[in-house]
Design an enzyme around this catalytic site. Structure first.
Site, PDB file in Angstrom:
ATOM      1  N   GLU A   1       0.794  -1.228   0.000  1.00 61.99           N
ATOM      2  CA  GLU A   1       0.000   0.000   0.000  1.00 61.99           C
ATOM      3  C   GLU A   1       0.831   1.286   0.000  1.00 61.99           C
ATOM      4  O   GLU A   1       0.377   2.308  -0.525  1.00 61.99           O
ATOM      5  CB  GLU A   1      -0.936  -0.003   1.215  1.00 61.99           C
ATOM      6  CG  GLU A   1      -1.953  -1.124   1.240  1.00 61.99           C
ATOM      7  CD  GLU A   1      -2.944  -1.049   0.093  1.00 61.99           C
ATOM      8  OE1 GLU A   1      -3.280   0.069  -0.340  1.00 61.99           O
ATOM      9  OE2 GLU A   1      -3.357  -2.120  -0.399  1.00 61.99           O
TER      10      GLU A   1
ATOM     11  N   SER B   1     -45.938 -21.432  48.116  1.00 67.22           N
ATOM     12  CA  SER B   1     -45.396 -21.506  49.479  1.00 67.22           C
ATOM     13  C   SER B   1     -44.025 -20.851  49.609  1.00 67.22           C
ATOM     14  O   SER B   1     -43.491 -20.778  50.723  1.00 67.22           O
ATOM     15  CB  SER B   1     -45.313 -22.966  49.931  1.00 67.22           C
ATOM     16  OG  SER B   1     -46.615 -23.503  50.065  1.00 67.22           O
TER      17      SER B   1
END
Length: 892
Positions: free
Chosen positions: A86, A487
């Protein structure tokens, strides 16, 4: 010479015009250029990653995949590959390469096309952050100016690091860290030279050069990269030859999830979105660490899944997923279900392997279940074809549970042969048992479940399960489902009784209640479950046996409104507490998280903690942005002042949703917040949780709950009795556990909640369809023969109606077996002001007997009995000839 002077003047003029034009363009475009601050503080869009408390990745949220790297993290070969391809003059130019620009101008003059842009890495970075990819002169000029600007503000290493993390590389991967993971499932340091060259060639055109979509073009591009590296003398000829001939090995990889906990991850994601907004949460690079360790979360997941399979299998097999073809030798049968399966078959002929494999590859399953096709049925086994293209045998041990499901309360006869269960051509599900790795026939559980575990001292979540599978249903039942608690409410009812003069030795009449309701014209007859009544009974025993009518009588004795107000101390919302006596039986609906939070008050000695799921938040480089500083169950906490008992929480009840929202009430990157959290290294002062319950009260309720999870008394002396959760102590063999079962009418909701000194956990099991009962299971002799030692104890072989002890408690026990492995017993010490006194087991009065008819009991100061049991009242259960004393009159 006469031509040189004009030419020289023209050149000077052109230079001046160029400089003036450049400056003019610069000042013209300056308002559109990014600010210095923006360039100095570039934030990469990085997905949010969620980890367990011990650092295992459980999820990643965000469209863009990015794994930020520092320049030191990147191998030199990868840097060389990028620079050679690049920008080979990266370290020589000032952001714009004159040679590259000249080459681009020449190409434009010769071809008339804007093909070679001459962009440096800096220019590419400028375009990536601030500009579009449009090939226009204006964009190119802006790109040059920004690149110059960036070179003045940032070092070359900073620019290179930004580029390596920013560049788009295909398949939603941004930066080379993400690309390495997406294409190869590796970190950048694990890549080969060929793989580095492959991803280094992607920036030019990631959509058409990536090795997944275009392997041949990617290979050609890789050769170009390697040639450039060879020209720049970054690699040798031998390295080039090896790398250029390497095969293309890329395939798409998902995020490197180390541990699956989707309900937990989704819960944290929702909190982060609520705090920061969806876009910021998904792109801000947050690394969120949960309070949940992977070990306890895994224990909960396995416990819930196994428990649901156990429930489902004892209620029968609902048949194969689908009948793919009609078996050749189908026996004559009047079984309507088999006729329906055959008539719905896809084919009249058996399938070829290729067709079966294609079908199985596309068939979606969840968790540990796998699809398989039955290709042969023998007397006691079947042969199946699996997704891996293999034939496997499922023997009788993996089939014998599968009697026919008829209804939730009825099952068919136990199967005698494999043909009683399946036929050839059936698509089935199989799973591998955890205990012995044996493969067996299975099915998706019909019932649902939820699980939540908390640290009772600071509210840190230790496990959260919202259902069988998040991928089957994303509804989190642990935090969102409000179900009747049955319960499970009784420990809090009994706590209100202790706060209003009752003791563990108080006698209450366990006898039927028949109350005429004038408003409805009906009689209210609450019943015990099972409908057995013991007459006069001590408070401790009543809770242990979960006596419904005793709970009703306690509410009447204390007063309904007082009980409701007392329940708010545990964090229950007053508006959700029933305003009638059914509150005593758990008719109120609460989430498992609310129940576990309330239970923590009993476990920690009376403090209301705040449940939270996030331990800390870091940025993408590991800097701590926020750290939880939850309230602690301590009195006092360090320098904190001692908290007074909260007498009235009517107007200040705990709102679980508000508490979750407040858990992370910091602005992004805030140094301090209103919740006492900080990013500083300086420790925050410990914050004391509000004391909402007297320490004595919490200790006594915990004692009753310990009685409820074990067997008590002496069998030979006829004082033996079982708490409803007796299996817990028998299996865990620990004295520091406490718990309570819970079952609603018709077993539509079943619960088990319990704790040790440092861990609270709640399990709920039921159907999402609230009208559906968990039903009953008849005896399956095949399962009894397989596990005779477990029959009617824990697991598949349970019979009778479903309740909290059968449907929910086994999951709690299995979780605790793993979570408490290697953890020494640790009971909360008795408060110093409590007293112990020997009492008579039958009457609760003082006694001079020191045998099986007596026991030591705990009492708050001034509440111990003052009278001794008389000879006329004394009962020795071991003496069969003793006349039983008459039941005491109903004291209410």
């Amino acid at each position: 010479m006469k031509f040189l002077k004009p030419a020289f003047l023209i050149l000077i003029l052109a230079f001046v015009v160029g400089v003036v034009t450049t400056f003019a363009l610069y000042f013209y475009m300056k308002p559109d250029l990014p600010s210095v601050d923006m360039l100095k503080d570039v934030r990469l869009q990085t997905p949010m990653r969620v980890y367990t408390q011990d650092g295992k990745l459980i999820s990643q949220f965000g469209v863009k995949r990015r794994i930020p790297l520092t320049i030191e993290d990147v191998p030199q070969d990868l840097i060389n590959a990028v620079l050679a391809t690049e920008d080979s003059r990266f370290y020589q130019h000032p952001g714009v390469d004159p040679i590259g620009m000249a080459r681009a101008v020449v190409n434009l003059i010769l071809t008339g096309e804007k093909g070679q842009g001459g962009s440096t890495l800096t220019m590419q970075l400028a375009r990536g952050f601030f500009l579009t990819r449009d090939k226009t002169y204006v964009r190119k000029i802006k790109e040059i100016f920004i690149a110059w600007h960036m070179e003045q503000l940032l070092t070359k290493q900073e620019i290179l690091e930004l580029y390596l993390n920013k560049v788009e590389l295909g398949h939603r991967s941004f930066g080379f860290g993400a690309a390495a993971q997406v294409y190869y499932g590796k970190t950048v340091n694990e890549l080969t030279l060929a793989q580095m060259a492959t991803i280094a060639g992607l920036p030019q055109a990631p959509s058409v050069l990536n090795p997944i979509s275009r392997p041949e073009r990617s290979k050609a591009r890789r050769r170009v990269v390697l040639l450039r590296m060879l020209d720049e003398k970054y690699i040798t000829q031998a390295q080039f030859d090896e790398a250029v001939n390497a095969p293309i090995t890329a395939k798409k990889h998902g995020a490197e999830i180390e541990f699956s906990a989707p309900y937990l991850a989704d819960l944290i994601w929702n909190e982060m979105v609520e705090l920061y907004g969806k876009e910021e949460a998904e792109t801000g690079g947050y690394q969120v660490y949960a309070t949940v360790p992977s070990s306890t979360q895994l224990a909960a997941q396995k416990a819930i899944q196994r428990n649901l399979h156990d429930y489902d299998e004892r209620h029968g097999y609902r048949g194969p997923e689908q009948q793919l073809w009609i078996p050749k030798d189908l026996p004559a049968t009047s079984d309507d279900d088999k006729e329906i399966e055959v008539t719905s078959a896809i084919s009249n002929e058996p399938w070829e392997e290729e067709r079966m494999l294609s079908f199985l590859e596309d068939y979606k399953t969840y968790e540990t279940m796998r699809p398989a096709i039955v290709v042969k049925v023998n007397e006691k086994d079947i042969t199946v074809f699996t997704r891996k293209g293999r034939y496997s045998v499922i023997d009788w041990d993996g089939l014998d549970w599968a009697r026919k499901y008829i209804t939730d309360t009825r099952q068919g006869n136990k199967p005698e042969t494999a043909s009683d269960i399946l036929t050839e051509g059936a698509l089935i599900l199989i799973r591998q048992r955890e205990d012995d790795k044996h493969w067996q026939l299975t099915q998706y559980p019909d019932a649902s479940s939820a699980f939540i575990a908390l640290n009772p001292h600071n509210g840190a979540a230790q496990a959260v399960i919202g259902g069988y599978s998040f991928y089957q249903s994303q509804f989190n039942r642990a935090t969102q489902a409000k179900r009747q608690v049955g319960s499970n409410i009784k420990p809090f009812i009994y706590s209100s009784a202790l706060a209003n003069g009752f003791t563990l030795a108080s006698i209450i009449n366990d006898a039927p209640i028949n109350q005429w309701e004038r408003g409805t014209g009906n009689a209210w007859r609450p019943e015990n479950s099972p409908p057995e009544y013991d007459g006069p009974i001590r408070l401790r025993v009543a809770l242990g046996k979960s006596k419904n009518v005793v709970s009703v009588r306690l509410v009447r004795a204390v007063g309904l409104e007082k009980v409701r107000q007392h329940l708010t101390r545990f964090g229950f919302d007053l508006s959700e507490i029933p305003n009638d006596e059914t509150v005593s039986l758990g008719s109120g609906s609460h989430t498992p998280l609310e129940v576990a939070t309330a239970l923590s008050v009993i476990a920690n000695g009376g403090f209301l903690i705040e449940p939270h799921f996030v331990e800390r938040i870091e940025d993408d480089y590991g800097k701590v942005l926020w750290k939880a500083n939850p309230v602690q169950a301590c009195d006092p906490c360090g320098d904190a002042q001692k908290q007074e008992t909260v007498e009235d929480t009517t107007t200040d009840t705990m709102d679980i949703e508000a508490m979750l929202a407040a858990e992370l009430n910091a602005e992004p990157f805030a140094q301090n917040d209103d919740n006492g959290s900080s990013t500083n290294d300086t420790p925050e002062p410990i914050r004391s949780a509000p004391r909402v319950l007297d320490e004595d009260n919490a200790f006594l309720v915990a004692e009753m709950m310990r009685t409820a999870v074990k067997t008590n008394g002496n069998w030979n002396k006829k004082t033996y009795w079982q708490g409803t959760g007796w299996r817990a102590s028998n299996l865990l063999q620990r004295a520091d556990i406490a718990g309570k079962t819970g079952t609603t009418n018709d077993s539509k909701d079943t619960w088990f909640s319990g704790f040790t000194n440092d861990l609270v956990a709640t399990v709920w099991v039921g159907f999402d369809d609230m009208s559906r009962s968990l039903g009953r299971a008849s005896r399956n002799q095949n399962l009894v023969n397989k596990n005779p030692q477990k029959f009617n104890f824990i697991g598949n072989a349970m019979i009778g109606g479903e309740d909290g002890a059968k449907a929910a408690e086994p999951a709690w026990i299995r979780f605790m077996q793993r979570a408490l492995d290697g953890v020494p017993e640790k009971k909360r010490p008795m408060p110093t002001d409590l007293v112990t006194t020997r009492i008579d087991r039958a009457s609760g009065k003082l006694t001079q007997h020191t045998d099986h008819t007596s026991m030591f009991e705990y009492f708050m100061p001034g509440t111990a009995p003052t009278s001794y049991v008389s000879d006329s009242e004394f009962v020795d259960p071991a003496d069969e000839n003793d006349e039983q004393s008459k039941p005491l009159e109903d004291i209410f």
